[in-house]
Enzyme design. Structure first.
Site, PDB file in Angstrom:
ATOM      1  N   GLY A   4       0.783  -1.235   0.000  1.00  0.00           N
ATOM      2  CA  GLY A   4       0.000   0.000   0.000  1.00  0.00           C
ATOM      3  C   GLY A   4       0.813   1.282   0.000  1.00  0.00           C
ATOM      4  O   GLY A   4       0.325   2.329   0.436  1.00  0.00           O
ATOM      5  N   ASN A  26       1.620   2.911  -2.682  1.00  0.00           N
ATOM      6  CA  ASN A  26       0.910   3.771  -3.641  1.00  0.00           C
ATOM      7  C   ASN A  26      -0.381   4.316  -3.030  1.00  0.00           C
ATOM      8  O   ASN A  26      -0.733   5.472  -3.256  1.00  0.00           O
ATOM      9  CB  ASN A  26       0.607   3.015  -4.936  1.00  0.00           C
ATOM     10  CG  ASN A  26       1.792   3.012  -5.886  1.00  0.00           C
ATOM     11  OD1 ASN A  26       2.127   4.039  -6.463  1.00  0.00           O
ATOM     12  ND2 ASN A  26       2.452   1.871  -6.017  1.00  0.00           N
ATOM     13  N   LEU A  56      -3.460  -7.774  -6.998  1.00  0.00           N
ATOM     14  CA  LEU A  56      -2.909  -8.929  -7.711  1.00  0.00           C
ATOM     15  C   LEU A  56      -3.982  -9.903  -8.166  1.00  0.00           C
ATOM     16  O   LEU A  56      -3.805 -11.114  -8.072  1.00  0.00           O
ATOM     17  CB  LEU A  56      -1.892  -9.654  -6.813  1.00  0.00           C
ATOM     18  CG  LEU A  56      -0.633  -8.865  -6.489  1.00  0.00           C
ATOM     19  CD1 LEU A  56       0.283  -9.667  -5.574  1.00  0.00           C
ATOM     20  CD2 LEU A  56       0.104  -8.477  -7.767  1.00  0.00           C
ATOM     21  N   LYS A  57      -5.099  -9.391  -8.623  1.00  0.00           N
ATOM     22  CA  LYS A  57      -6.147 -10.282  -9.124  1.00  0.00           C
ATOM     23  C   LYS A  57      -6.602  -9.695 -10.452  1.00  0.00           C
ATOM     24  O   LYS A  57      -6.712  -8.477 -10.585  1.00  0.00           O
ATOM     25  CB  LYS A  57      -7.297 -10.314  -8.116  1.00  0.00           C
ATOM     26  CG  LYS A  57      -8.328 -11.368  -8.396  1.00  0.00           C
ATOM     27  CD  LYS A  57      -9.338 -11.487  -7.261  1.00  0.00           C
ATOM     28  CE  LYS A  57     -10.274 -12.647  -7.463  1.00  0.00           C
ATOM     29  NZ  LYS A  57     -10.903 -12.719  -8.755  1.00  0.00           N
ATOM     30  N   ILE A 105      -9.051  -8.502 -13.170  1.00  0.00           N
ATOM     31  CA  ILE A 105     -10.438  -8.005 -13.172  1.00  0.00           C
ATOM     32  C   ILE A 105     -11.189  -8.684 -14.325  1.00  0.00           C
ATOM     33  O   ILE A 105     -10.703  -8.725 -15.449  1.00  0.00           O
ATOM     34  CB  ILE A 105     -10.469  -6.472 -13.384  1.00  0.00           C
ATOM     35  CG1 ILE A 105      -9.575  -5.750 -12.372  1.00  0.00           C
ATOM     36  CG2 ILE A 105     -11.912  -5.946 -13.365  1.00  0.00           C
ATOM     37  CD1 ILE A 105     -10.148  -5.500 -11.033  1.00  0.00           C
ATOM     38  N   ASN A 114      -4.473   1.394 -13.758  1.00  0.00           N
ATOM     39  CA  ASN A 114      -3.490   0.547 -13.068  1.00  0.00           C
ATOM     40  C   ASN A 114      -2.120   1.187 -13.178  1.00  0.00           C
ATOM     41  O   ASN A 114      -1.831   1.905 -14.134  1.00  0.00           O
ATOM     42  CB  ASN A 114      -3.471  -0.838 -13.726  1.00  0.00           C
ATOM     43  CG  ASN A 114      -2.491  -1.788 -13.042  1.00  0.00           C
ATOM     44  OD1 ASN A 114      -2.467  -1.885 -11.806  1.00  0.00           O
ATOM     45  ND2 ASN A 114      -1.680  -2.487 -13.817  1.00  0.00           N
ATOM     46  N   HIS A 127       1.897  -0.001 -13.345  1.00  0.00           N
ATOM     47  CA  HIS A 127       2.733  -1.179 -13.563  1.00  0.00           C
ATOM     48  C   HIS A 127       4.209  -0.760 -13.454  1.00  0.00           C
ATOM     49  O   HIS A 127       4.585   0.282 -14.003  1.00  0.00           O
ATOM     50  CB  HIS A 127       2.437  -1.765 -14.953  1.00  0.00           C
ATOM     51  CG  HIS A 127       3.197  -3.022 -15.212  1.00  0.00           C
ATOM     52  ND1 HIS A 127       2.765  -4.256 -14.769  1.00  0.00           N
ATOM     53  CD2 HIS A 127       4.382  -3.234 -15.827  1.00  0.00           C
ATOM     54  CE1 HIS A 127       3.649  -5.179 -15.126  1.00  0.00           C
ATOM     55  NE2 HIS A 127       4.639  -4.584 -15.764  1.00  0.00           N
ATOM     56  N   ASP A 142      -2.327  -5.732 -19.073  1.00  0.00           N
ATOM     57  CA  ASP A 142      -1.294  -4.697 -19.290  1.00  0.00           C
ATOM     58  C   ASP A 142      -1.263  -4.147 -20.715  1.00  0.00           C
ATOM     59  O   ASP A 142      -0.246  -3.605 -21.157  1.00  0.00           O
ATOM     60  CB  ASP A 142       0.114  -5.228 -18.918  1.00  0.00           C
ATOM     61  CG  ASP A 142       0.243  -5.534 -17.446  1.00  0.00           C
ATOM     62  OD1 ASP A 142      -0.460  -4.908 -16.644  1.00  0.00           O
ATOM     63  OD2 ASP A 142       1.046  -6.413 -17.078  1.00  0.00           O
ATOM     64  N   GLU A 144       6.674   5.927  -9.074  1.00  0.00           N
ATOM     65  CA  GLU A 144       5.238   5.606  -9.082  1.00  0.00           C
ATOM     66  C   GLU A 144       4.458   6.562  -8.185  1.00  0.00           C
ATOM     67  O   GLU A 144       3.385   7.038  -8.546  1.00  0.00           O
ATOM     68  CB  GLU A 144       5.006   4.173  -8.583  1.00  0.00           C
ATOM     69  CG  GLU A 144       5.558   3.106  -9.499  1.00  0.00           C
ATOM     70  CD  GLU A 144       5.244   1.699  -9.004  1.00  0.00           C
ATOM     71  OE1 GLU A 144       4.201   1.488  -8.369  1.00  0.00           O
ATOM     72  OE2 GLU A 144       6.063   0.795  -9.264  1.00  0.00           O
TER      73      GLU A 144
HETATM   74  C1  GRF Z   1       3.823  -1.410  -7.415  1.00  0.00           C
HETATM   75  O1  GRF Z   1       5.126  -1.659  -7.840  1.00  0.00           O
HETATM   76  C2  GRF Z   1       2.892  -1.311  -8.606  1.00  0.00           C
HETATM   77  O2  GRF Z   1       3.524  -0.846  -9.758  1.00  0.00           O
HETATM   78  C3  GRF Z   1       2.459  -2.733  -8.803  1.00  0.00           C
HETATM   79  O3  GRF Z   1       2.360  -3.265  -7.506  1.00  0.00           O
HETATM   80  C4  GRF Z   1       3.236  -2.568  -6.628  1.00  0.00           C
HETATM   81  C5  GRF Z   1       2.418  -2.118  -5.469  1.00  0.00           C
HETATM   82  O4  GRF Z   1       3.180  -1.576  -4.435  1.00  0.00           O
HETATM   83  N1  GRF Z   1       1.238  -2.810  -9.562  1.00  0.00           N
HETATM   84  P1  GRF Z   1       2.468  -0.923  -3.172  1.00  0.00           P
HETATM   85  O5  GRF Z   1       1.552  -1.987  -2.568  1.00  0.00           O
HETATM   86  O6  GRF Z   1       1.696   0.261  -3.636  1.00  0.00           O
HETATM   87  O7  GRF Z   1       3.594  -0.555  -2.245  1.00  0.00           O
END
Ligand code: GRF
Length: 210
Positions: free
Chosen positions: A14, A16, A93-94, A96, A110, A112, A153, A182
């Site tokens: 989490g 992000n 990680l699922k 959609i 999303n 990536h 993706d 990010e």
């Molecule tokens: C990030 O690297 C994002 O690009 C990928 O999953 C990771 C999530 O990291 N989709 P966090 O849970 O936000 O720390």
């Protein structure tokens, strides 16, 4: 002015999500509210971060449903309850499935951790992405914000940030630097998307479909 109601989907740390919370507080992400954090992993640290920020959390897991579609149909009902306009995947990680993809067409973003289309696709997530970048000897990596479609993706790219891959990089070191990019790119891109591509006064996309 009506705010765009965002649901953030998470499965892990989490970081992000944290940056999105800060961006709403600092108005980098304007006219938006984080209404809900959903996780398919009850141990996700992200859920703790959401709780601390007083954002409602929901958790459910695939084991409760015979198919992915049924899982997503149940989730869709919850999203409707919260009048969600936009879904943001922040380390979810699922995959959609169509019930949500159809209703939230062009309304799922999303992030990536590579420069798509390179190092994306099925099973390309987490440290595997950075390991592949290093193995392939490319000199530049980064992150991509894109729309989510049925093809993993492959949705329209909204923004990318780049960095140099350094000679002493390990997957962990690279992951850490990409994450910093990010945290900057995701809120800014969501903000731009909302202002350029969503009508702030007419939210609730499923209103059109019901
Ligand atoms: C990030 O690297 C994002 O690009 C990928 O999953 C990771 C999530 O990291 N989709 P966090 O849970 O936000 O720390």
């Amino acid at each position: 002015m009506t705010k765009i109601k965002i649901a953030v989907f998470v499965s892990g740390n989490g970081s992000n999500l944290d940056s999105l919370i800060k961006s709403v507080d600092s108005n980098i992400l304007e006219n938006a509210s984080l209404e809900l954090v959903f996780s398919n992993n009850k141990n996700a640290l992200a859920l703790e971060k959401a709780k601390k920020a007083n954002i409602p959390i929901l958790y459910d897991e695939q084991i409760n449903y015979p198919t992915s579609e049924e899982f997503d149909l149940a989730l869709l009902t919850k999203l409707k309850k919260y009048n969600i306009d936009l879904i943001v995947l922040a380390g979810y990680l699922k995959i959609i499935s169509p019930p949500i993809l159809n209703v939230f067409k062009d309304r799922i973003l999303n992030i990536h951790p590579s420069l798509l289309p390179d190092f994306g696709g099925k099973n390309m997530y987490g440290i595997k992405v950075h390991q592949s970048v290093i193995n392939s000897n490319v000199k530049i990596s980064g992150c991509t914000v894109h729309l989510v479609t049925e093809e993993i993706d492959k949705g329209r790219i909204l923004a990318q940030s780049k960095l140099d891959v350094l000679s002493g990089d390990t997957p962990d070191k690279l992951a850490k630097r990409v994450l910093e990019l990010e945290h900057n790119l995701f809120p800014k891109t969501i903000n731009e998307f909302i202002h350029k591509e969503m009508k702030i006064s007419s939210c609730a996309c499923y209103a059109k479909t019901s």
